[in-house]
Design a protein around this motif. Structure first.
Motif, short mmCIF file in Angstrom:
data_model
loop_
_atom_site.label_atom_id
_atom_site.label_comp_id
_atom_site.label_asym_id
_atom_site.label_seq_id
_atom_site.Cartn_x
_atom_site.Cartn_y
_atom_site.Cartn_z
N SER A 1 5.04 6.76 -1.03
CA SER A 1 4.99 7.71 0.07
C SER A 1 6.37 7.84 0.70
O SER A 1 7.12 6.87 0.76
CB SER A 1 3.99 7.23 1.13
OG SER A 1 2.71 7.06 0.57
N ALA A 2 6.69 9.02 1.16
CA ALA A 2 8.01 9.24 1.75
C ALA A 2 8.19 8.40 3.01
O ALA A 2 7.41 8.52 3.96
CB ALA A 2 8.17 10.72 2.09
N PRO A 3 9.21 7.54 3.05
CA PRO A 3 9.47 6.74 4.25
C PRO A 3 9.90 7.63 5.42
O PRO A 3 10.62 8.62 5.24
CB PRO A 3 10.61 5.80 3.82
CG PRO A 3 10.55 5.80 2.33
CD PRO A 3 10.09 7.17 1.94
N GLU A 4 9.50 7.28 6.60
CA GLU A 4 9.75 8.11 7.79
C GLU A 4 11.22 8.43 8.03
O GLU A 4 11.54 9.57 8.40
CB GLU A 4 9.15 7.42 9.02
CG GLU A 4 9.24 8.26 10.28
CD GLU A 4 8.57 7.57 11.45
OE1 GLU A 4 8.81 8.01 12.59
OE2 GLU A 4 7.81 6.61 11.23
N ASP B 1 4.22 14.24 3.87
CA ASP B 1 3.20 13.81 2.92
C ASP B 1 3.70 13.82 1.47
O ASP B 1 2.90 13.69 0.54
CB ASP B 1 1.97 14.72 3.03
CG ASP B 1 1.28 14.57 4.38
OD1 ASP B 1 1.33 13.45 4.93
OD2 ASP B 1 0.72 15.57 4.88
N ASP B 2 5.00 13.93 1.28
CA ASP B 2 5.54 13.94 -0.08
C ASP B 2 5.39 12.57 -0.75
O ASP B 2 5.44 11.54 -0.09
CB ASP B 2 7.03 14.29 -0.06
CG ASP B 2 7.27 15.77 0.16
OD1 ASP B 2 6.30 16.54 0.11
OD2 ASP B 2 8.44 16.14 0.38
N GLU B 3 5.19 12.61 -2.07
CA GLU B 3 5.27 11.40 -2.87
C GLU B 3 6.58 11.45 -3.64
O GLU B 3 6.92 12.47 -4.24
CB GLU B 3 4.09 11.30 -3.84
CG GLU B 3 2.77 11.01 -3.16
CD GLU B 3 1.65 10.74 -4.16
OE1 GLU B 3 1.80 11.18 -5.32
OE2 GLU B 3 0.67 10.11 -3.79
N LEU B 4 7.32 10.35 -3.61
CA LEU B 4 8.63 10.30 -4.23
C LEU B 4 8.61 9.43 -5.47
O LEU B 4 7.93 8.40 -5.50
CB LEU B 4 9.66 9.73 -3.25
CG LEU B 4 9.70 10.33 -1.84
CD1 LEU B 4 10.77 9.64 -1.02
CD2 LEU B 4 9.92 11.83 -1.89
N GLU C 1 0.80 -1.22 0.00
CA GLU C 1 0.00 0.00 0.00
C GLU C 1 0.83 1.28 0.00
O GLU C 1 0.32 2.36 -0.25
CB GLU C 1 -0.96 0.00 1.20
CG GLU C 1 -2.03 -1.09 1.10
CD GLU C 1 -3.01 -1.03 2.23
OE1 GLU C 1 -2.83 -0.20 3.14
OE2 GLU C 1 -3.99 -1.81 2.20
N ARG C 2 2.13 1.18 0.26
CA ARG C 2 2.95 2.37 0.22
C ARG C 2 3.38 2.72 -1.19
O ARG C 2 3.83 3.84 -1.46
CB ARG C 2 4.17 2.21 1.13
CG ARG C 2 3.82 2.16 2.62
CD ARG C 2 5.07 2.24 3.47
NE ARG C 2 5.73 3.53 3.37
CZ ARG C 2 5.41 4.61 4.07
NH1 ARG C 2 4.41 4.56 4.93
NH2 ARG C 2 6.07 5.74 3.93
N LEU C 3 3.26 1.77 -2.12
CA LEU C 3 3.57 2.05 -3.53
C LEU C 3 2.32 2.60 -4.20
O LEU C 3 1.26 2.00 -4.15
CB LEU C 3 4.03 0.79 -4.24
CG LEU C 3 5.39 0.20 -3.82
CD1 LEU C 3 5.70 -1.03 -4.66
CD2 LEU C 3 6.49 1.23 -3.96
N ARG C 4 2.47 3.76 -4.85
CA ARG C 4 1.33 4.39 -5.53
C ARG C 4 1.31 4.05 -7.02
O ARG C 4 0.26 4.07 -7.64
CB ARG C 4 1.42 5.91 -5.35
CG ARG C 4 1.50 6.35 -3.89
CD ARG C 4 0.23 6.03 -3.12
NE ARG C 4 0.33 6.42 -1.73
CZ ARG C 4 0.10 7.65 -1.27
NH1 ARG C 4 -0.21 8.62 -2.12
NH2 ARG C 4 0.19 7.91 0.02
N ASP C 5 2.47 3.78 -7.59
CA ASP C 5 2.56 3.38 -8.99
C ASP C 5 3.87 2.63 -9.18
O ASP C 5 4.81 2.78 -8.38
CB ASP C 5 2.50 4.59 -9.92
CG ASP C 5 1.96 4.23 -11.29
OD1 ASP C 5 1.83 3.02 -11.58
OD2 ASP C 5 1.66 5.16 -12.07
N PHE C 6 3.94 1.83 -10.25
CA PHE C 6 5.08 0.94 -10.41
C PHE C 6 5.24 0.56 -11.87
O PHE C 6 4.30 0.15 -12.52
CB PHE C 6 4.85 -0.32 -9.57
CG PHE C 6 5.98 -1.31 -9.60
CD1 PHE C 6 6.96 -1.28 -8.63
CD2 PHE C 6 6.06 -2.27 -10.60
CE1 PHE C 6 8.01 -2.18 -8.66
CE2 PHE C 6 7.10 -3.18 -10.64
CZ PHE C 6 8.09 -3.13 -9.65
#
Length: 210
Positions: free
Chosen positions: A147-150, A192-195, A129-134
């Motif tokens: 999603s940006a890892p902590e 909340d950044d997307e990388l 679920e942390r991957l938004r696209d691949f």
């Protein structure tokens, strides 16, 4: 030219048309021909396994062709052969299995794709679920949006040193309400950044789970 206007071929044809290309769509199903009549430059009901039919349609005027016939392997192969015979060099073809793909290549297809297989692989990776696209480039490497890892939040990329510590490269950052930016050493990552990240698939998945 796109031969076969099912889900895959239809999506290719509409996307090419939206990109500003002239698209000739062909299918043996009159219902599909009617469905795409208003969307493409020209749509015809035709059996494209014969060179004379292709010539009558003006197929020689097109630089590239996509054969998106999936279920009828014989028709798929004969269409690729006919397109190659009239001189179209840039032929893309949909394959259903490895044997089908090998014969398509020998028949004249320059590029062979497995849309169902690729989508299945993509969905499997997106179950994290942390991957938004691949998007995989081969069996080992990919580019992904996540999603940006902590552990890297709140510090510049130079400090987090993702390439050395996690074996991934952060290509860009998408922040809510802002345009996409290319990542540079002094880019600070917010919660909340997307990388956009590139690297080996196993490293990307490990990084996303931090």
């Amino acid at each position: 030219m796109v031969v076969g206007l099912g889900r895959f071929g239809g999506a290719v044809a509409r996307t090419l048309e939206n990109m500003g290309h002239e698209v000739l769509g062909a299918d043996t199903d009159p219902a599909l021909v009617q469905e795409f009549a208003a969307d493409l430059t020209q749509v015809v009901e035709a059996d494209c396994t014969d060179t004379k039919t292709l010539e009558s349609l003006g197929a020689k005027d097109f630089d590239s062709a996509v054969v998106a016939i999936g279920t009828d392997i014989e028709a798929s192969l004969l269409t690729v052969l006919a397109l190659a015979d009239i001189g179209i060099a840039n032929i893309w073809a949909k394959a259903t299995n490895d044997n089908h793909a090998r014969i398509l290549e020998r028949t004249g297809a320059r590029h062979v794709v497995f849309p169902e297989q690729r989508m299945g692989e993509r969905v499997a990776h997106l179950l994290n679920e942390r991957l938004r696209d691949f998007i995989a480039f081969d069996t080992e490497y990919a580019i992904a949006k996540l999603s940006a890892p902590e552990p890297i939040v709140g510090v510049p990329l130079l400090t987090s040193d993702c390439r050395k510590r996690f074996d991934v490269t952060i290509v860009g950052v998408k922040r809510e309400g802002e345009d996409f930016i290319h990542a540079v050493p002094d880019t600070i990552i917010f919660p909340d950044d997307e990388l956009v990240v590139s690297g080996r698939i196993r490293d990307i998945e490990r990084f996303s789970a931090l």
